[in-house]
Design an enzyme around this catalytic site. Structure first.
Site, PDB file in Angstrom:
ATOM      1  N   GLU A 161      -2.522   0.017 -10.239  1.00  0.00           N
ATOM      2  CA  GLU A 161      -1.827   0.393  -8.992  1.00  0.00           C
ATOM      3  C   GLU A 161      -0.860  -0.722  -8.603  1.00  0.00           C
ATOM      4  O   GLU A 161      -1.271  -1.851  -8.350  1.00  0.00           O
ATOM      5  CB  GLU A 161      -2.875   0.647  -7.894  1.00  0.00           C
ATOM      6  CG  GLU A 161      -2.314   0.766  -6.502  1.00  0.00           C
ATOM      7  CD  GLU A 161      -1.143   1.719  -6.386  1.00  0.00           C
ATOM      8  OE1 GLU A 161      -1.295   2.902  -6.687  1.00  0.00           O
ATOM      9  OE2 GLU A 161      -0.043   1.245  -5.994  1.00  0.00           O
ATOM     10  N   LYS A 162       0.428  -0.371  -8.560  1.00  0.00           N
ATOM     11  CA  LYS A 162       1.478  -1.382  -8.406  1.00  0.00           C
ATOM     12  C   LYS A 162       1.550  -2.057  -7.042  1.00  0.00           C
ATOM     13  O   LYS A 162       2.219  -3.066  -6.900  1.00  0.00           O
ATOM     14  CB  LYS A 162       2.840  -0.783  -8.751  1.00  0.00           C
ATOM     15  CG  LYS A 162       3.263   0.381  -7.868  1.00  0.00           C
ATOM     16  CD  LYS A 162       4.628   0.898  -8.314  1.00  0.00           C
ATOM     17  CE  LYS A 162       5.072   2.094  -7.531  1.00  0.00           C
ATOM     18  NZ  LYS A 162       4.470   3.351  -8.002  1.00  0.00           N
ATOM     19  N   HIS A 163       0.889  -1.521  -6.030  1.00  0.00           N
ATOM     20  CA  HIS A 163       1.006  -2.091  -4.686  1.00  0.00           C
ATOM     21  C   HIS A 163      -0.015  -3.166  -4.360  1.00  0.00           C
ATOM     22  O   HIS A 163       0.125  -3.866  -3.369  1.00  0.00           O
ATOM     23  CB  HIS A 163       0.868  -0.993  -3.630  1.00  0.00           C
ATOM     24  CG  HIS A 163       2.016  -0.045  -3.620  1.00  0.00           C
ATOM     25  ND1 HIS A 163       2.010   1.121  -4.314  1.00  0.00           N
ATOM     26  CD2 HIS A 163       3.206  -0.121  -2.987  1.00  0.00           C
ATOM     27  CE1 HIS A 163       3.163   1.740  -4.114  1.00  0.00           C
ATOM     28  NE2 HIS A 163       3.910   1.000  -3.322  1.00  0.00           N
TER      29      HIS A 163
ATOM     30  N   HIS B 103       6.500  -2.978  -9.408  1.00  0.00           N
ATOM     31  CA  HIS B 103       6.878  -2.247  -8.192  1.00  0.00           C
ATOM     32  C   HIS B 103       8.388  -2.342  -8.036  1.00  0.00           C
ATOM     33  O   HIS B 103       8.961  -3.387  -8.300  1.00  0.00           O
ATOM     34  CB  HIS B 103       6.180  -2.861  -6.968  1.00  0.00           C
ATOM     35  CG  HIS B 103       6.410  -2.075  -5.724  1.00  0.00           C
ATOM     36  ND1 HIS B 103       7.563  -2.185  -4.981  1.00  0.00           N
ATOM     37  CD2 HIS B 103       5.649  -1.127  -5.121  1.00  0.00           C
ATOM     38  CE1 HIS B 103       7.491  -1.345  -3.954  1.00  0.00           C
ATOM     39  NE2 HIS B 103       6.343  -0.692  -4.016  1.00  0.00           N
TER      40      HIS B 103
ATOM     41  N   HIS C 298      13.211   0.857  -1.282  1.00  0.00           N
ATOM     42  CA  HIS C 298      11.792   0.784  -1.634  1.00  0.00           C
ATOM     43  C   HIS C 298      11.466  -0.620  -2.130  1.00  0.00           C
ATOM     44  O   HIS C 298      11.913  -1.025  -3.200  1.00  0.00           O
ATOM     45  CB  HIS C 298      11.517   1.822  -2.748  1.00  0.00           C
ATOM     46  CG  HIS C 298      10.078   1.943  -3.108  1.00  0.00           C
ATOM     47  ND1 HIS C 298       9.668   2.643  -4.215  1.00  0.00           N
ATOM     48  CD2 HIS C 298       8.945   1.443  -2.523  1.00  0.00           C
ATOM     49  CE1 HIS C 298       8.343   2.591  -4.298  1.00  0.00           C
ATOM     50  NE2 HIS C 298       7.881   1.857  -3.290  1.00  0.00           N
TER      51      HIS C 298
ATOM     52  N   CYS D  23       4.277  -2.374   1.632  1.00  0.00           N
ATOM     53  CA  CYS D  23       5.419  -1.696   1.009  1.00  0.00           C
ATOM     54  C   CYS D  23       6.111  -0.892   2.109  1.00  0.00           C
ATOM     55  O   CYS D  23       5.430  -0.225   2.901  1.00  0.00           O
ATOM     56  CB  CYS D  23       4.945  -0.765  -0.113  1.00  0.00           C
ATOM     57  SG  CYS D  23       6.233   0.380  -0.672  1.00  0.00           S
TER      58      CYS D  23
ATOM     59  N   HIS E  89       5.090   2.774   1.281  1.00  0.00           N
ATOM     60  CA  HIS E  89       3.728   3.136   0.857  1.00  0.00           C
ATOM     61  C   HIS E  89       2.642   2.366   1.600  1.00  0.00           C
ATOM     62  O   HIS E  89       1.478   2.356   1.165  1.00  0.00           O
ATOM     63  CB  HIS E  89       3.565   2.956  -0.659  1.00  0.00           C
ATOM     64  CG  HIS E  89       4.441   3.875  -1.457  1.00  0.00           C
ATOM     65  ND1 HIS E  89       5.429   3.422  -2.297  1.00  0.00           N
ATOM     66  CD2 HIS E  89       4.481   5.228  -1.512  1.00  0.00           C
ATOM     67  CE1 HIS E  89       6.049   4.464  -2.841  1.00  0.00           C
ATOM     68  NE2 HIS E  89       5.489   5.555  -2.393  1.00  0.00           N
TER      69      HIS E  89
HETATM   70 FE    FE Z   1       5.923   1.228  -2.836  1.00  0.00          FE
END
Ligand code: FE
Length: 131
Positions: A16-18, A46, A52, A116, A119
């Site tokens: 999970e990139k966050h 990310h 973004h 983010c 997100h």
């Molecule tokens: Fe994001």
């Protein structure tokens, strides 16, 4: 009603990139400065665009047995490609990674949160032993 604590998402940072990735030694000497590197997207990158991006990462430390965490650092990532020509035109982007240094006499937990812009809030933890 929404609860603020429930807004913090957690996941495996390898997928999970966050999720903030905390790199720190597992054990340090008492009062010895310890480098803590926090970043997002160590395994799954990310985006970093005007639309973004990661706005900030905050680092806290909770000494073992303590009730309240201490705020160690706030790292703000402020440049995301914007300029007078519009989005993604400046070519200037703050990369979402930083290193802070912490001294402590107490073992405990390093806590990191990231935000983010689209997100939301993410969190992760890493144990730190002293002695
Ligand atoms: Fe994001």
């Amino acid at each position: 009603m929404a609860k603020f604590g429930e807004m913090f998402q957690e996941a495996d940072w390898k997928q999970e990139k966050h999720v903030p990735v905390i790199k720190a030694p597992g054990r340090i000497g008492k009062g010895e400065p310890c480098a803590i590197t926090v970043g997002v997207g160590a395994e799954v990158s990310h985006p970093n665009t005007t639309a973004h991006h990661i706005r900030w990462i905050r680092v806290f430390f909770l000494p073992r047995g303590a009730k309240f965490p201490y705020h160690v650092a706030t790292i703000e990532f402020a440049a995301h490609g914007e300029s007078t020509d519009g989005a993604d035109t400046s070519g200037v982007y703050t990369h979402h990674q930083a290193t802070v240094h912490l001294k402590t006499d107490h073992p405990g937990t390093i806590l990191a949160s990231s935000y983010c812009n689209i997100h939301g809030l993410w969190g992760s933890e890493k144990e730190l032993d002293v002695g």
